[in-house]
Design a protein around this motif. Structure first.
Motif, PDB file in Angstrom:
ATOM      1  N   SER A   1       0.844  -1.169   0.000  1.00 19.58           N
ATOM      2  CA  SER A   1       0.000   0.000   0.000  1.00 19.58           C
ATOM      3  C   SER A   1       0.885   1.227   0.000  1.00 19.58           C
ATOM      4  CB  SER A   1      -0.913  -0.006   1.221  1.00 19.58           C
ATOM      5  OG  SER A   1      -0.132   0.074   2.393  1.00 19.58           O
ATOM      6  N   GLY A   2       0.359   2.322  -0.459  1.00 20.05           N
ATOM      7  CA  GLY A   2       1.125   3.544  -0.499  1.00 20.05           C
ATOM      8  C   GLY A   2       0.671   4.410  -1.648  1.00 20.05           C
ATOM      9  N   VAL A   3       1.579   5.240  -2.118  1.00 12.22           N
ATOM     10  CA  VAL A   3       1.288   6.177  -3.192  1.00 12.22           C
ATOM     11  C   VAL A   3       2.229   5.897  -4.354  1.00 12.22           C
ATOM     12  CG1 VAL A   3       1.263   8.619  -3.830  1.00 12.22           C
ATOM     13  CG2 VAL A   3       0.574   7.930  -1.541  1.00 12.22           C
ATOM     14  N   TRP A   4       1.670   5.777  -5.569  1.00 12.61           N
ATOM     15  CA  TRP A   4       2.491   5.609  -6.756  1.00 12.61           C
ATOM     16  C   TRP A   4       2.947   6.980  -7.225  1.00 12.61           C
ATOM     17  CZ3 TRP A   4       4.416   1.162  -8.391  1.00 12.61           C
ATOM     18  CH2 TRP A   4       3.812  -0.014  -7.953  1.00 12.61           C
ATOM     19  N   VAL A   5       4.264   7.151  -7.432  1.00 11.77           N
ATOM     20  CA  VAL A   5       4.846   8.422  -7.853  1.00 11.77           C
ATOM     21  C   VAL A   5       5.442   8.242  -9.240  1.00 11.77           C
ATOM     22  CG1 VAL A   5       6.605  10.156  -7.332  1.00 11.77           C
ATOM     23  CG2 VAL A   5       5.361   9.049  -5.470  1.00 11.77           C
ATOM     24  N   PHE A   6       5.125   9.165 -10.144  1.00  9.44           N
ATOM     25  CA  PHE A   6       5.686   9.155 -11.490  1.00  9.44           C
ATOM     26  C   PHE A   6       6.634  10.330 -11.600  1.00  9.44           C
ATOM     27  CE2 PHE A   6       5.704  10.275 -15.993  1.00  9.44           C
ATOM     28  CZ  PHE A   6       5.978   9.045 -16.554  1.00  9.44           C
TER      29      PHE A   6
ATOM     30  N   GLU B   1       5.750   3.789  -0.027  1.00  6.33           N
ATOM     31  CA  GLU B   1       4.901   3.188   0.997  1.00  6.33           C
ATOM     32  C   GLU B   1       4.539   4.175   2.097  1.00  6.33           C
ATOM     33  OE1 GLU B   1       6.129  -0.647   2.373  1.00  6.33           O
ATOM     34  OE2 GLU B   1       6.871  -1.180   0.396  1.00  6.33           O
ATOM     35  N   ASN B   2       5.456   5.043   2.443  1.00  7.87           N
ATOM     36  CA  ASN B   2       5.205   6.058   3.463  1.00  7.87           C
ATOM     37  C   ASN B   2       5.587   7.393   2.841  1.00  7.87           C
ATOM     38  OD1 ASN B   2       4.927   7.632   5.690  1.00  7.87           O
ATOM     39  ND2 ASN B   2       6.392   6.517   6.955  1.00  7.87           N
TER      40      ASN B   2
ATOM     41  N   LEU C   1      11.404  12.719  -3.142  1.00  5.66           N
ATOM     42  CA  LEU C   1      11.136  12.274  -4.505  1.00  5.66           C
ATOM     43  C   LEU C   1      12.344  11.658  -5.187  1.00  5.66           C
ATOM     44  CD1 LEU C   1       8.783  15.069  -5.842  1.00  5.66           C
ATOM     45  CD2 LEU C   1       8.189  12.757  -5.142  1.00  5.66           C
ATOM     46  N   ASP C   2      13.553  11.939  -4.702  1.00  2.10           N
ATOM     47  CA  ASP C   2      14.728  11.363  -5.357  1.00  2.10           C
ATOM     48  C   ASP C   2      15.077   9.984  -4.812  1.00  2.10           C
ATOM     49  OD1 ASP C   2      17.466  13.090  -3.587  1.00  2.10           O
ATOM     50  OD2 ASP C   2      15.797  11.906  -2.865  1.00  2.10           O
ATOM     51  N   GLY C   3      14.262   9.444  -3.909  1.00  2.00           N
ATOM     52  CA  GLY C   3      14.483   8.090  -3.418  1.00  2.00           C
ATOM     53  C   GLY C   3      15.339   7.994  -2.180  1.00  2.00           C
ATOM     54  N   SER C   4      15.815   9.125  -1.660  1.00  2.00           N
ATOM     55  CA  SER C   4      16.642   9.069  -0.464  1.00  2.00           C
ATOM     56  C   SER C   4      15.781   9.100   0.783  1.00  2.00           C
ATOM     57  CB  SER C   4      17.628  10.241  -0.455  1.00  2.00           C
ATOM     58  OG  SER C   4      16.922  11.468  -0.441  1.00  2.00           O
ATOM     59  N   ARG C   5      16.264   8.497   1.846  1.00  4.98           N
ATOM     60  CA  ARG C   5      15.517   8.441   3.096  1.00  4.98           C
ATOM     61  C   ARG C   5      15.687   9.754   3.841  1.00  4.98           C
ATOM     62  NH1 ARG C   5      11.939   4.727   3.515  1.00  4.98           N
ATOM     63  NH2 ARG C   5      12.288   4.192   5.647  1.00  4.98           N
ATOM     64  N   GLN C   6      14.638  10.197   4.502  1.00  4.65           N
ATOM     65  CA  GLN C   6      14.704  11.378   5.339  1.00  4.65           C
ATOM     66  C   GLN C   6      14.412  10.969   6.768  1.00  4.65           C
ATOM     67  OE1 GLN C   6      11.799  14.079   3.766  1.00  4.65           O
ATOM     68  NE2 GLN C   6      13.187  14.890   2.247  1.00  4.65           N
TER      69      GLN C   6
END
Length: 112
Positions: free
Chosen positions: A2-7, A16-17, A23-28
């Motif tokens: 579950s989560g949000v699909w980002v294009f 997922e969260n 948006l660049d895929g790095s963890r915050q």
């Protein structure tokens, strides 16, 4: 899942969260969790491109040597192309989800 699909930049990925990833895929934040690609049949965490290439080759994917700056795989029976950064340390969750989407029920992404 579950989560949000980002294009973004022609790539679709599942977040997922949505508040935890930029948006660049790095963890915050200070969560400290990292994502890993897992081959579901063997429950093996993919820790190198050599291991990934072995699994993809068994599925009919072939190395594509068109771009020297990328590691690419193509499957003859499809129009799919998997493009990855040459450096495994730059292998992000968006690359993992690209592999998962193109190889349903073979790989999954897990938090470690």
């Amino acid at each position: 899942m579950s989560g949000v699909w980002v294009f973004k930049n022609g790539v679709v990925r599942l977040v997922e969260n949505p508040g935890a990833d930029s948006l660049d895929g790095s963890r915050q934040g200070s969560q400290g969790k990292r994502r890993v690609l897992v081959h579901t049949a063997s429950n093996e965490v993919i820790t190198s491109y050599a291991a990934l290439e072995q699994k993809l080759s068994a599925l009919g994917w072939e190395r594509y040597y068109d771009d020297p700056d990328l590691l690419q795989f193509h499957k003859r029976s499809t129009v799919h192309l998997i493009s990855l950064p040459k450096d495994f340390n730059k292998f992000k969750s968006m690359h993992m989800y690209d592999i998962v989407v193109k190889n349903r029920n073979v790989f999954e992404v897990r938090d470690m």
